[in-house]
Enzyme design. Structure first.
Site, PDB file in Angstrom:
ATOM      1  N   CYS A  85      25.556   1.575 -52.049  1.00 37.55           N
ATOM      2  CA  CYS A  85      24.392   2.451 -52.140  1.00 37.55           C
ATOM      3  C   CYS A  85      24.350   3.407 -50.941  1.00 37.55           C
ATOM      4  O   CYS A  85      25.231   4.230 -50.783  1.00 37.55           O
ATOM      5  CB  CYS A  85      23.122   1.614 -52.269  1.00 37.55           C
ATOM      6  SG  CYS A  85      21.700   2.595 -52.761  1.00 37.55           S
ATOM      7  N   TYR A  86      23.362   3.284 -50.080  1.00 37.16           N
ATOM      8  CA  TYR A  86      23.304   4.155 -48.909  1.00 37.16           C
ATOM      9  C   TYR A  86      24.590   4.044 -48.088  1.00 37.16           C
ATOM     10  O   TYR A  86      25.134   5.057 -47.610  1.00 37.16           O
ATOM     11  CB  TYR A  86      22.097   3.771 -48.044  1.00 37.16           C
ATOM     12  CG  TYR A  86      21.960   4.621 -46.803  1.00 37.16           C
ATOM     13  CD1 TYR A  86      21.298   5.835 -46.849  1.00 37.16           C
ATOM     14  CD2 TYR A  86      22.526   4.202 -45.597  1.00 37.16           C
ATOM     15  CE1 TYR A  86      21.192   6.625 -45.727  1.00 37.16           C
ATOM     16  CE2 TYR A  86      22.426   4.989 -44.463  1.00 37.16           C
ATOM     17  CZ  TYR A  86      21.760   6.200 -44.533  1.00 37.16           C
ATOM     18  OH  TYR A  86      21.659   6.977 -43.424  1.00 37.16           O
ATOM     19  N   GLU A 175      24.832  -6.750 -55.550  1.00 40.65           N
ATOM     20  CA  GLU A 175      24.311  -8.039 -55.085  1.00 40.65           C
ATOM     21  C   GLU A 175      23.145  -8.556 -55.912  1.00 40.65           C
ATOM     22  O   GLU A 175      22.772  -9.721 -55.781  1.00 40.65           O
ATOM     23  CB  GLU A 175      23.904  -7.934 -53.604  1.00 40.65           C
ATOM     24  CG  GLU A 175      22.652  -7.121 -53.305  1.00 40.65           C
ATOM     25  CD  GLU A 175      22.896  -5.604 -53.202  1.00 40.65           C
ATOM     26  OE1 GLU A 175      23.917  -5.122 -53.724  1.00 40.65           O
ATOM     27  OE2 GLU A 175      22.040  -4.911 -52.624  1.00 40.65           O
ATOM     28  N   SER A 227      10.710 -34.566 -40.323  1.00 43.32           N
ATOM     29  CA  SER A 227       9.411 -34.278 -40.927  1.00 43.32           C
ATOM     30  C   SER A 227       9.347 -34.799 -42.354  1.00 43.32           C
ATOM     31  O   SER A 227       8.286 -34.825 -42.958  1.00 43.32           O
ATOM     32  CB  SER A 227       9.196 -32.768 -40.948  1.00 43.32           C
ATOM     33  OG  SER A 227      10.156 -32.176 -41.801  1.00 43.32           O
ATOM     34  N   GLY A 228      10.505 -35.188 -42.888  1.00 39.66           N
ATOM     35  CA  GLY A 228      10.566 -35.519 -44.305  1.00 39.66           C
ATOM     36  C   GLY A 228      11.089 -34.333 -45.101  1.00 39.66           C
ATOM     37  O   GLY A 228      11.432 -34.470 -46.264  1.00 39.66           O
ATOM     38  N   GLY A 229      11.144 -33.155 -44.481  1.00 37.15           N
ATOM     39  CA  GLY A 229      11.623 -31.953 -45.161  1.00 37.15           C
ATOM     40  C   GLY A 229      13.141 -31.840 -45.129  1.00 37.15           C
ATOM     41  O   GLY A 229      13.818 -32.624 -44.465  1.00 37.15           O
ATOM     42  N   SER A 232      15.144 -30.581 -41.316  1.00 34.93           N
ATOM     43  CA  SER A 232      15.343 -31.568 -40.249  1.00 34.93           C
ATOM     44  C   SER A 232      16.228 -32.704 -40.745  1.00 34.93           C
ATOM     45  O   SER A 232      17.036 -33.245 -39.974  1.00 34.93           O
ATOM     46  CB  SER A 232      14.000 -32.088 -39.724  1.00 34.93           C
ATOM     47  OG  SER A 232      13.254 -32.714 -40.745  1.00 34.93           O
TER      48      SER A 232
END
Ligand code: XMP
Length: 519
Positions: A85-86, A175, A227-229, A232
């Site tokens: 593009c650009y 993309e 954290s349970g996420g 981490s």
């Protein structure tokens, strides 16, 4: 990040929102890539020993005063270049082609016509196929040495290539999903024109990170807060793979977790990784600190403050036992790019996260996910054998259920919300909707009561709100149109199984104006 096997493809960001997406697509073609600002000089770019350079799209016209230009010296370095593009126009301009403001604009879906057999980029693709365009100016004459391999109604030169010099470009956006052959075209540039080998795989990421962590940590010891996420957990699993029991994870149970989350960490994560885990049971402490508090900002402050105190105490206890000098953080690549930090810039993830850490940090940070996008982190987690419940977990705020109870947080209210939330999650999972929704907070309006009738009796109970949202990045969101049958099952089960709740309501607000969480 660059080493001999993973020299980066540098995606030069001309200010469009597409640069990170392009970097992800390059990696999907199994080639490592990084985003760099367009202000980097050619010398700075070459210092990174790039395997190739991609010039991204940008919002501006090449003719606008102050529009970012491409230094023609970039093309003398012998590095393959792909313009989009650009970036395609800037490349054409810098190499002696012609870019004009013809007045024909193309936005959105456009038919691309393949010419000259398509060259290396478009060979054997359909003679005409849809692509996503977004341009006002266009290239009217390709630079010498280039073959024009595609055109469109508004772009007489919509793709060109010079395989000899390993240069190519397209006017459209390969993309985005609206260019169905775009990924294939990008892959061909990388593999066939630039001659790069597909080596960036999940197992190569694991091997490389494990080697780096070993080098950084030496025979030292590290702490990681869980954290349970996802982030981490994956960071911890990588470090555990690298240094084994010289890593200790700390998990603070602040009592604001959802049903089953502590077990996911204590049982499933430990079983999958064999990691040393210290759980700090701080439930009473948080409840005491939150007693009588209803203001959401104050709740957040208290939860953040108590979290840091508890975590610091756990650190002191560990430091008394051993030489813990390293702290593991799950910082991801988008955080690094957005904070303008290149390699080395310490970027402590603090935003509004409960894991935000104090400034006088007595640790050296280990950030094994610094180069990775979220989807790569999930794949690494799977490669390391982490359970699906952790790897595919939807976002959950650090302050937890504390900001999903509107009103004072008490043990009893937490129990009510936990039950309702568990039912909603169970039904959404059973209906196969987990991937479709970003997250679905369940909110307890603890200070609101309304009359209901259950069996023969009149009730005076609380409402819960379902807040299912669809989003790309949580910055904006729309409410998810859940099937009525699923909503019905959730509503029936919650009102039957959670005695204190006599109404289930649905939040149909987008973000903006509403945030995702209620608080
Ligand atoms: P809002 O409510 O601002 O939320 O639309 C946007 C996203 O951020 C999550 N969120 C948090 N995540 N710590 C976190 O780690 C926090 O304090 C926090 N507050 C909100 C929210 O769940 C949503 O995904």
């Amino acid at each position: 990040m660059a080493d001999s096997s993973n020299r980066p493809v540098l995606v030069i960001d001309f200010g469009a929102q597409y640069a990170q997406l392009i970097a992800r697509r390059v990696r999907e073609a199994q080639v490592y890539s990084e985003v760099v600002p367009h202000t980097a000089s050619v010398a700075e770019l070459l210092d990174k020993d790039p395997a190739a350079i991609v010039l991204s799209g940008g919002p501006s016209s090449v003719y606008e005063p102050g529009a970012p230009q491409v230094d023609p010296k970039l093309f003398d370095a012998g590095v393959p270049v792909f313009g989009i593009c650009y970036g395609f126009q800037a490349m054409a301009g810098a190499l002696g082609g012609t870019v004009e403001h013809t007045g024909t604009r193309e936005y959105g879906r456009t038919e691309l016509g393949v010419r000259q057999g398509g060259g290396l980029l478009h060979d054997e693709l359909p003679d005409t196929h849809p692509v996503w365009m977004s341009h006002g100016d266009c290239v009217t004459k390709a630079p010498d040495g280039f073959t024009v391999t595609a055109t469109s109604d508004g772009a007489p030169v919509a793709a060109f290539e010079d395989p000899e010099r390993r240069f190519a470009g397209v006017q459209y956006h390969p993309e985005v999903g609206h260019s169905p052959h775009g990924q294939e075209v990008l892959r061909r540039f990388l593999h066939e024109i630039a001659g790069l080998r597909p080596q960036w795989t999940t197992s190569s990421i694991v091997d490389e990170q494990v080697a780096r962590i070993r080098e950084q940590v030496g025979d030292g010891k590290a702490i990681c807060g869980l954290s349970g996420g996802v982030d981490s957990a994956v960071a911890a699993a990588l470090v555990q793979r690298a240094i084994g029991d010289r890593l200790t994870c700390v998990f603070v149970d602040h009592g604001l977790l959802r049903a089953g989350e502590r077990a996911q960490v204590e049982r499933d994560f430990v079983a999958a990784t064999g990691v040393n885990l210290v759980t700090v049971d701080a439930r009473e402490r948080f409840l005491t600190a939150l007693a009588g508090v209803t203001d959401p900002e104050q709740k957040r402050k208290i939860i953040g403050r108590e979290f840091i105190r508890v975590f610091e105490q756990a650190e002191r206890d560990l430091k008394a036992e051993g030489d813990y000098r390293f702290l593991v953080q799950g910082t991801l690549y988008p955080d690094v790019v957005e904070s303008g930090g290149g390699a080395g810039a310490a970027n402590i993830k603090s935003h509004h996260n409960v894991g935000g850490l104090p400034e006088d940090l007595q640790f050296t940070l280990v950030e094994p996910l610094r180069a990775l996008f979220k989807d790569e982190v999930r794949r690494v987690g799977t490669e390391l054998g982490l359970p699906e419940t952790i790897v595919q977990r939807q976002p959950f705020p650090g302050p937890g259920l504390g900001i999903r109870i509107i009103g004072e947080v008490t043990a009893e209210r937490l129990e009510i919300l936990r039950k309702a939330d568990a039912i909603a999650r169970e039904e959404l999972t059973a209906a196969g909707l987990d991937r479709q929704i970003w997250q679905c907070p369940v909110v307890l309006l603890a200070d609101v009561r309304s009359v209901g009738v259950q069996g023969d009796g009149r009730t005076y109970g609380h409402p819960v709100v379902l807040r299912p949202v669809s989003s790309e990045d949580a910055m904006t969101a729309d409410w998810t149109r859940l099937p009525y049958e699923v909503l019905e099952r959730i509503s029936t089960r919650i009102t039957n199984e959670v005695a204190e709740v006599n109404r289930v309501v649905l939040d149909v607000t987008s973000k903006p104006p509403g945030t995702i969480e209620w608080e």
